[in-house]
Design a protein around this motif. Structure first.
Motif, PDB file in Angstrom:
ATOM      1  N   SER A   1      -7.573  -4.122  -0.310  1.00  0.00           N
ATOM      2  CA  SER A   1      -6.864  -3.526  -0.983  1.00  0.00           C
ATOM      3  C   SER A   1      -5.491  -3.608  -0.827  1.00  0.00           C
ATOM      4  O   SER A   1      -4.951  -4.803  -0.990  1.00  0.00           O
ATOM      5  N   GLY A   2      -4.696  -2.580  -0.295  1.00  0.00           N
ATOM      6  CA  GLY A   2      -3.321  -2.766  -0.082  1.00  0.00           C
ATOM      7  C   GLY A   2      -2.891  -3.301   1.307  1.00  0.00           C
ATOM      8  O   GLY A   2      -3.799  -3.241   2.293  1.00  0.00           O
ATOM      9  N   LEU A   3      -1.552  -3.678   1.344  1.00  0.00           N
ATOM     10  CA  LEU A   3      -1.278  -4.322   2.873  1.00  0.00           C
ATOM     11  C   LEU A   3      -0.230  -3.626   3.318  1.00  0.00           C
ATOM     12  O   LEU A   3       0.857  -3.247   2.356  1.00  0.00           O
ATOM     13  N   PHE A   4       0.142  -3.418   4.554  1.00  0.00           N
ATOM     14  CA  PHE A   4       1.407  -2.927   4.992  1.00  0.00           C
ATOM     15  C   PHE A   4       2.152  -3.976   5.439  1.00  0.00           C
ATOM     16  O   PHE A   4       1.700  -5.192   5.562  1.00  0.00           O
ATOM     17  N   CYS A   5       3.601  -3.839   5.858  1.00  0.00           N
ATOM     18  CA  CYS A   5       4.353  -4.965   6.374  1.00  0.00           C
ATOM     19  C   CYS A   5       3.911  -5.635   7.317  1.00  0.00           C
ATOM     20  O   CYS A   5       3.855  -6.992   7.103  1.00  0.00           O
TER      21      CYS A   5
ATOM     22  N   ASP B   1       0.888  -1.302   0.015  1.00  0.00           N
ATOM     23  CA  ASP B   1       0.024   0.086   0.040  1.00  0.00           C
ATOM     24  C   ASP B   1       1.038   1.371  -0.180  1.00  0.00           C
ATOM     25  O   ASP B   1       0.905   2.027   0.990  1.00  0.00           O
ATOM     26  N   LEU B   2       1.425   1.515  -1.165  1.00  0.00           N
ATOM     27  CA  LEU B   2       2.135   2.754  -1.335  1.00  0.00           C
ATOM     28  C   LEU B   2       1.462   4.202  -0.959  1.00  0.00           C
ATOM     29  O   LEU B   2       1.994   5.107  -0.406  1.00  0.00           O
TER      30      LEU B   2
ATOM     31  N   ALA C   1      -2.919  14.833  12.095  1.00  0.00           N
ATOM     32  CA  ALA C   1      -4.191  14.251  11.782  1.00  0.00           C
ATOM     33  C   ALA C   1      -4.052  12.934  11.325  1.00  0.00           C
ATOM     34  O   ALA C   1      -2.754  12.517  10.970  1.00  0.00           O
ATOM     35  N   ASP C   2      -4.769  12.017  11.096  1.00  0.00           N
ATOM     36  CA  ASP C   2      -4.744  10.630  10.658  1.00  0.00           C
ATOM     37  C   ASP C   2      -5.085  10.528   9.277  1.00  0.00           C
ATOM     38  O   ASP C   2      -6.331  10.399   8.849  1.00  0.00           O
ATOM     39  N   LEU C   3      -3.863  10.515   8.443  1.00  0.00           N
ATOM     40  CA  LEU C   3      -4.153  10.388   7.035  1.00  0.00           C
ATOM     41  C   LEU C   3      -4.164   9.014   6.360  1.00  0.00           C
ATOM     42  O   LEU C   3      -4.569   8.740   5.566  1.00  0.00           O
ATOM     43  N   ARG C   4      -3.738   7.999   7.544  1.00  0.00           N
ATOM     44  CA  ARG C   4      -3.602   6.600   6.909  1.00  0.00           C
ATOM     45  C   ARG C   4      -4.925   6.118   6.822  1.00  0.00           C
ATOM     46  O   ARG C   4      -5.378   5.123   5.791  1.00  0.00           O
ATOM     47  N   GLN C   5      -6.058   6.616   7.570  1.00  0.00           N
ATOM     48  CA  GLN C   5      -7.444   5.989   7.767  1.00  0.00           C
ATOM     49  C   GLN C   5      -8.065   6.028   6.374  1.00  0.00           C
ATOM     50  O   GLN C   5      -8.935   5.144   6.117  1.00  0.00           O
ATOM     51  N   PHE C   6      -7.790   6.986   5.494  1.00  0.00           N
ATOM     52  CA  PHE C   6      -8.511   7.021   4.058  1.00  0.00           C
ATOM     53  C   PHE C   6      -8.218   6.176   3.213  1.00  0.00           C
ATOM     54  O   PHE C   6      -8.564   5.871   2.247  1.00  0.00           O
ATOM     55  N   PHE C   7      -7.201   5.114   3.492  1.00  0.00           N
ATOM     56  CA  PHE C   7      -6.551   4.170   2.567  1.00  0.00           C
ATOM     57  C   PHE C   7      -6.567   2.481   3.117  1.00  0.00           C
ATOM     58  O   PHE C   7      -6.204   1.649   2.641  1.00  0.00           O
ATOM     59  N   GLU C   8      -7.363   2.606   4.324  1.00  0.00           N
ATOM     60  CA  GLU C   8      -7.369   1.321   5.049  1.00  0.00           C
ATOM     61  C   GLU C   8      -8.213   0.403   4.631  1.00  0.00           C
ATOM     62  O   GLU C   8      -9.521   0.918   4.115  1.00  0.00           O
ATOM     63  N   SER C   9      -8.401  -0.982   4.565  1.00  0.00           N
ATOM     64  CA  SER C   9      -9.284  -2.037   4.396  1.00  0.00           C
ATOM     65  C   SER C   9      -9.075  -3.113   5.227  1.00  0.00           C
ATOM     66  O   SER C   9      -7.923  -3.317   5.724  1.00  0.00           O
ATOM     67  N   PRO C  10     -10.294  -3.848   5.063  1.00  0.00           N
ATOM     68  CA  PRO C  10     -10.018  -5.229   5.822  1.00  0.00           C
ATOM     69  C   PRO C  10      -8.798  -6.049   5.072  1.00  0.00           C
ATOM     70  O   PRO C  10      -8.569  -6.028   3.784  1.00  0.00           O
ATOM     71  N   THR C  11      -8.035  -6.771   5.983  1.00  0.00           N
ATOM     72  CA  THR C  11      -6.838  -7.459   5.519  1.00  0.00           C
ATOM     73  C   THR C  11      -6.768  -8.982   5.975  1.00  0.00           C
ATOM     74  O   THR C  11      -5.853  -9.866   5.726  1.00  0.00           O
ATOM     75  N   SER C  12      -7.841  -9.565   6.128  1.00  0.00           N
ATOM     76  CA  SER C  12      -7.910 -10.890   6.545  1.00  0.00           C
ATOM     77  C   SER C  12      -7.857 -11.845   5.408  1.00  0.00           C
ATOM     78  O   SER C  12      -8.144 -11.379   4.212  1.00  0.00           O
ATOM     79  N   PHE C  13      -7.478 -13.113   5.320  1.00  0.00           N
ATOM     80  CA  PHE C  13      -7.447 -14.008   4.340  1.00  0.00           C
ATOM     81  C   PHE C  13      -8.953 -14.004   3.581  1.00  0.00           C
ATOM     82  O   PHE C  13      -8.738 -14.073   2.391  1.00  0.00           O
TER      83      PHE C  13
ATOM     84  N   ASP D   1      10.280 -12.130   3.837  1.00  0.00           N
ATOM     85  CA  ASP D   1       9.633 -10.738   3.863  1.00  0.00           C
ATOM     86  C   ASP D   1       8.534 -10.694   2.393  1.00  0.00           C
ATOM     87  O   ASP D   1       9.060 -10.227   1.331  1.00  0.00           O
ATOM     88  N   TYR D   2       7.376 -10.861   2.852  1.00  0.00           N
ATOM     89  CA  TYR D   2       6.401 -10.611   1.976  1.00  0.00           C
ATOM     90  C   TYR D   2       5.949  -9.211   1.523  1.00  0.00           C
ATOM     91  O   TYR D   2       5.555  -9.100   0.460  1.00  0.00           O
ATOM     92  N   THR D   3       6.611  -8.059   2.171  1.00  0.00           N
ATOM     93  CA  THR D   3       6.560  -6.872   1.785  1.00  0.00           C
ATOM     94  C   THR D   3       7.478  -6.854   0.373  1.00  0.00           C
ATOM     95  O   THR D   3       7.044  -6.187  -0.371  1.00  0.00           O
ATOM     96  N   HIS D   4       8.761  -7.208   0.796  1.00  0.00           N
ATOM     97  CA  HIS D   4       9.649  -7.235  -0.681  1.00  0.00           C
ATOM     98  C   HIS D   4       8.846  -7.932  -1.859  1.00  0.00           C
ATOM     99  O   HIS D   4       9.158  -7.468  -2.989  1.00  0.00           O
ATOM    100  N   THR D   5       8.475  -9.032  -1.628  1.00  0.00           N
ATOM    101  CA  THR D   5       8.144 -10.090  -2.696  1.00  0.00           C
ATOM    102  C   THR D   5       6.814  -9.305  -3.383  1.00  0.00           C
ATOM    103  O   THR D   5       6.901  -9.441  -4.520  1.00  0.00           O
TER     104      THR D   5
END
Length: 359
Positions: free
Chosen positions: A259-263, A220-221, A238-250, A321-325
């Motif tokens: 959508s995107g995931l963080f490390c 999630d760039l 201000a919390d700017l990250r909140q506008f890009f968050e989504s569920p991340t479960s399997f 490291d699944y962030t890098h992959t």
């Protein structure tokens, strides 16, 4: 007049009066909007410089260190000291409580003893009395005592060498499962369906999980950029990250809801996947945990297997490291940077291995 009132007066005055800008003859028609753009660009530059510092610098040789130079014994002390642990064995289960100091055997009967006051032979006798498999119990207690007195050798290797390092000894699946943090149990079937490979074979599962992440999500760039501005430019105002968050479960990943995931989200899902089947049903059995790098604000995944080799307790470890992959694929850089799966290299460092932080 306090500081806030003074700033408000300054803003009102300058909104109506552009005399604070350079003289017209000097600024060649440059207005407030252009100057604000320049200030904004400078702020973004500061944020970008901070991001480079967070991502690139500090692995050595000029400054800092990296995973290949660090001591695993120092990073992974007392892996049983957080959370209660348990493992199912024939006849019942073994439980580890009181920060890894008490063993409870639950079978047709129950027996409990303090680890410091027991021997492997005592554990075997207690297991027989409780109706729990004596062999598994004796082996687990023998290993736990070795961890307790520091008679254990951690053996970190690149991912490609992990399987050979494990097969050089005899895996101890019960002890390996006791290393797992018990925070959430996962049905292995949905995990296998999402990845296309069963986590029963973790060596095959690891690269297959990388492919599944590449197919269903991305690093999630946009959220990273928002967070960089939040942390380094507006200093958390201000919390700017909140506008890009989504569920991340399997489930969310499989349905397309994510959508995107963080490390840390890649790491939690990977640990959850590796822990989906019991260690006694894996080949080789693995315990996964979160690796935390405070210097670079990064987390990734450690995999470990407890083995006995020529009578010694040896724990082969590797890092993925699944962030890098995912990121290398997002940016079409796999031909230059490689797959990115192996984390045991000079581009990773660790502050601690968080054995209690599983998902």
């Amino acid at each position: 007049m306090n500081r806030r009132q003074a700033l408000r007066r300054f803003h009102r005055t300058r909104t109506a009066d552009e005399r604070w800008l350079p003289p017209v003859a000097d600024r060649d028609g440059v207005g407030r909007r252009t100057w604000l753009k320049r200030l904004g660009a400078a702020a973004v530059g500061v944020g970008a410089a901070k991001a480079v510092d967070n991502v690139v610098i500090g692995y050595g040789p000029l400054t800092g260190t990296n995973l290949t130079e660090q001591s695993m014994a120092a990073l992974a002390p007392a892996p049983f000291a957080w959370n209660n642990r348990r493992v199912a064995v024939p006849g019942g289960r073994i439980e580890l409580t009181e920060r890894g100091e008490r063993v409870t055997l639950r079978g047709s009967e129950q027996r409990s003893f303090r680890l410091a006051e027991a021997s492997p032979g005592d554990a075997r006798s207690a297991a027989a009395a409780a109706g729990v498999d004596p062999g598994s119990t004796e082996a687990a207690v023998e290993d736990l005592l070795a961890f307790r007195d520091g008679s254990v050798r951690y053996e970190p290797v690149p991912f490609a060498e992990f399987e050979a390092a494990v097969t050089a000894g005899t895996p101890r699946p019960a002890t390996t499962e006791l290393m797992r943090a018990i925070l959430r149990e996962t049905d292995p079937d949905p995990v296998a369906a999402f990845v296309g490979t069963s986590p029963v074979d973790p060596i095959a599962f690891a690269p297959a999980l990388a492919e599944a992440f590449r197919e269903h999500t991305y690093y999630d760039l946009p959220r990273y950029a928002a967070g960089s501005v939040e942390d380094n430019v507006i200093m958390g105002a201000a919390d700017l990250r909140q506008f890009f968050e989504s569920p991340t479960s399997f489930e969310a990943l499989a349905s397309g809801e994510a959508s995107g995931l963080f490390c840390y989200e890649f790491t939690f899902r990977s640990v959850q996947g590796f822990h989906a089947p019991p260690a006694l049903g894996q080949d080789p059995p693995v315990a996964a945990c979160k690796v935390f790098d405070e210097r670079h604000k990064h987390v990734y995944t450690a995999l470990a297997t407890v083995t006995r080799r020529d009578g010694d307790l040896v724990v082969p470890m590797t890092f993925v490291d699944y962030t890098h992959t995912t990121l290398y694929d997002d940016l079409n850089l796999r031909s230059v940077l490689g797959e990115g799966l192996n984390g045991y290299n000079t581009r990773h460092r660790a502050t601690e291995l968080r054995w209690w932080n599983g998902v």
